[in-house]
Design an enzyme around this catalytic site. Structure first.
Site, PDB file in Angstrom:
ATOM      1  N   ASP A 261       0.862  -1.185   0.000  1.00 37.15           N
ATOM      2  CA  ASP A 261       0.000   0.000   0.000  1.00 37.15           C
ATOM      3  C   ASP A 261       0.897   1.233   0.000  1.00 37.15           C
ATOM      4  OD1 ASP A 261      -1.987  -1.852   0.322  1.00 37.15           O
ATOM      5  OD2 ASP A 261      -2.903  -0.906   2.066  1.00 37.15           O
TER       6      ASP A 261
ATOM      7  N   HIS B  43       4.334  -7.617  -0.143  1.00 40.36           N
ATOM      8  CA  HIS B  43       3.989  -8.903  -0.729  1.00 40.36           C
ATOM      9  C   HIS B  43       4.776  -9.136  -2.016  1.00 40.36           C
ATOM     10  CE1 HIS B  43       0.062  -9.559   1.629  1.00 40.36           C
ATOM     11  NE2 HIS B  43       0.566  -8.410   2.081  1.00 40.36           N
TER      12      HIS B  43
ATOM     13  N   SER C 131       7.984   3.197   4.670  1.00 38.03           N
ATOM     14  CA  SER C 131       9.230   3.404   3.952  1.00 38.03           C
ATOM     15  C   SER C 131       8.979   3.347   2.461  1.00 38.03           C
ATOM     16  CB  SER C 131      10.275   2.374   4.380  1.00 38.03           C
ATOM     17  OG  SER C 131      11.551   2.763   3.923  1.00 38.03           O
TER      18      SER C 131
END
Length: 377
Positions: free
Chosen positions: A150, A220, A346
């Site tokens: 995200d 992911h 980050s």
């Protein structure tokens, strides 16, 4: 291209009368949280805006001096202290007020969390690394490449002249970012970009995704691929906020990062997790030997671990998600499988080889979520 699912409906904002009685309004807002979220107003991001102002205001001092001053801050020590604070267990009665303040400040959507009860999270670390409900991040089946996290799209496109843009107009060296690579031929005149390509019919592409403090903090696998090498670069832990990235050239090469490189169906593929202030902890679930933000390190050094085992010897993976199979040729990952986590927020950088007709379905500054398509052939 898969369109993102509609976000859950949120409760309406409270009236702006709180401007007259701020203390009362703050108590009302904190007491009203029970898993719902509020859309953050611009002023709530003032700490980051203030940092950008300090670095950019011309009346302060010359640009080189401002950048040098910021780089001299003990960000690694601060990040380790923050990591220890995150592990301190909070009393049950204090959890809801603390987490609610964070939710309110950064616009966290707790309706997506697997556990919405704020009392469940014993410390800040558990709250930052909260998992999501399985159905809220569907994987786009029609795209060969999906978002691993995200966040917000900072930049994307083709890699030209072995230089990559971290934000518009500010570049970093691809070789400094990934470190030395094995040559595919004896041609010493080849550029670093050409060394990564397996076919003259392919090109090298990149995409940069910035994770804000309020975003989901796990990352992911963006595609089906095989990880052959992990390269850990100890380094600084400066902020990777776009405002700072515009001022510091090669910021991504200076900061601590973990680069996973290997192969996908079209050739070279890499995913790099870049650390930042308060994000000294980068975790890759299948690599238990990785330890980031160590107290001491040699500037410019890096540490490799190969997942390619000699013969038929198998490498053992961690027990926590992400790995479909581990074999002598590397670690095989499925698209959408959970791969690792940050401690706060980050940046993820993808660098990959693909046919020249690969096209992104993105726009700069776009908000994106795990599982949404990045592009197609």
């Amino acid at each position: 291209m898969c369109s993102p699912p509609s976000p859950p409906s949120l409760s309406p904002e409270t009236p702006r009368s709180w401007l007259q009685v701020p203390r009362l309004a703050l108590r009302q807002r904190l007491s009203g949280f029970s898993g719902s979220t509020s859309r953050p107003a611009p002023w709530r991001r003032r700490p980051i805006a203030f940092l950008c102002y300090i670095l950019s205001v011309s009346a302060l001092r010359p640009l080189a001096n401002r950048v040098a001053l910021y780089r001299s801050f003990p960000t690694r020590i601060l990040s380790r202290a923050w990591g220890r604070l995150n592990g301190v267990e909070l009393p049950t009665w204090l959890r809801k007020p603390v987490y609610s303040l964070y939710i309110w400040t950064f616009g966290v959507n707790m309706q997506e969390a697997a556990v919405e009860d704020l009392h469940h999270y014993k410390n800040l670390g558990e709250f930052f690394r909260r998992r999501l409900k399985p159905a809220v991040r569907p994987v786009c089946a029609s795209s060969c490449l999906i978002s691993p996290a995200d966040g917000r799209i900072l930049h994307f496109g083709r890699v030209k002249n072995s230089e990559v843009e971290q934000v518009k107009g500010v570049t970093y060296s691809l070789e400094n970012f990934l470190g030395p690579q094995k040559r595919r031929s004896n041609d010493s005149s080849s550029s670093f970009r050409d060394l990564l390509l397996s076919s003259p019919d392919n090109d090298l592409f990149h995409v940069v995704i910035y994770l804000a403090p309020g975003d989901y903090h796990c990352f992911h696998s963006p595609t089906d691929w095989r990880v052959e090498l992990r390269r850990h670069f100890p380094g600084s832990l400066m902020s990777v906020n776009p405002g700072v990235a515009r001022l510091i050239k090669e910021l991504f090469c200076l900061n601590e990062r973990v680069a996973l490189t290997g192969q996908w169906q079209h050739g070279f593929f890499s995913l790099t997790a870049v650390g930042a202030t308060n994000v000294g902890s980068i975790r890759v679930y299948f690599d238990q030997e990785l330890h980031t933000n160590a107290p001491r390190y040699s500037k410019g050094s890096f540490h490799d671990r190969s997942y390619v085992a000699p013969g038929d010897k198998e490498l053992r993976a961690g027990e926590e998600g992400g790995v479909v199979s581990v074999e002598g040729r590397g670690v095989t990952l499925q698209k959408g499988a959970v791969l690792g986590e940050f401690n706060l927020g980050s940046t993820i950088v993808l660098l990959f080889e693909a046919p020249k007709d690969f096209s992104f379905s993105l726009r700069p500054g776009q908000q994106i979520r795990v599982g949404e398509g990045l592009g197609s052939l």
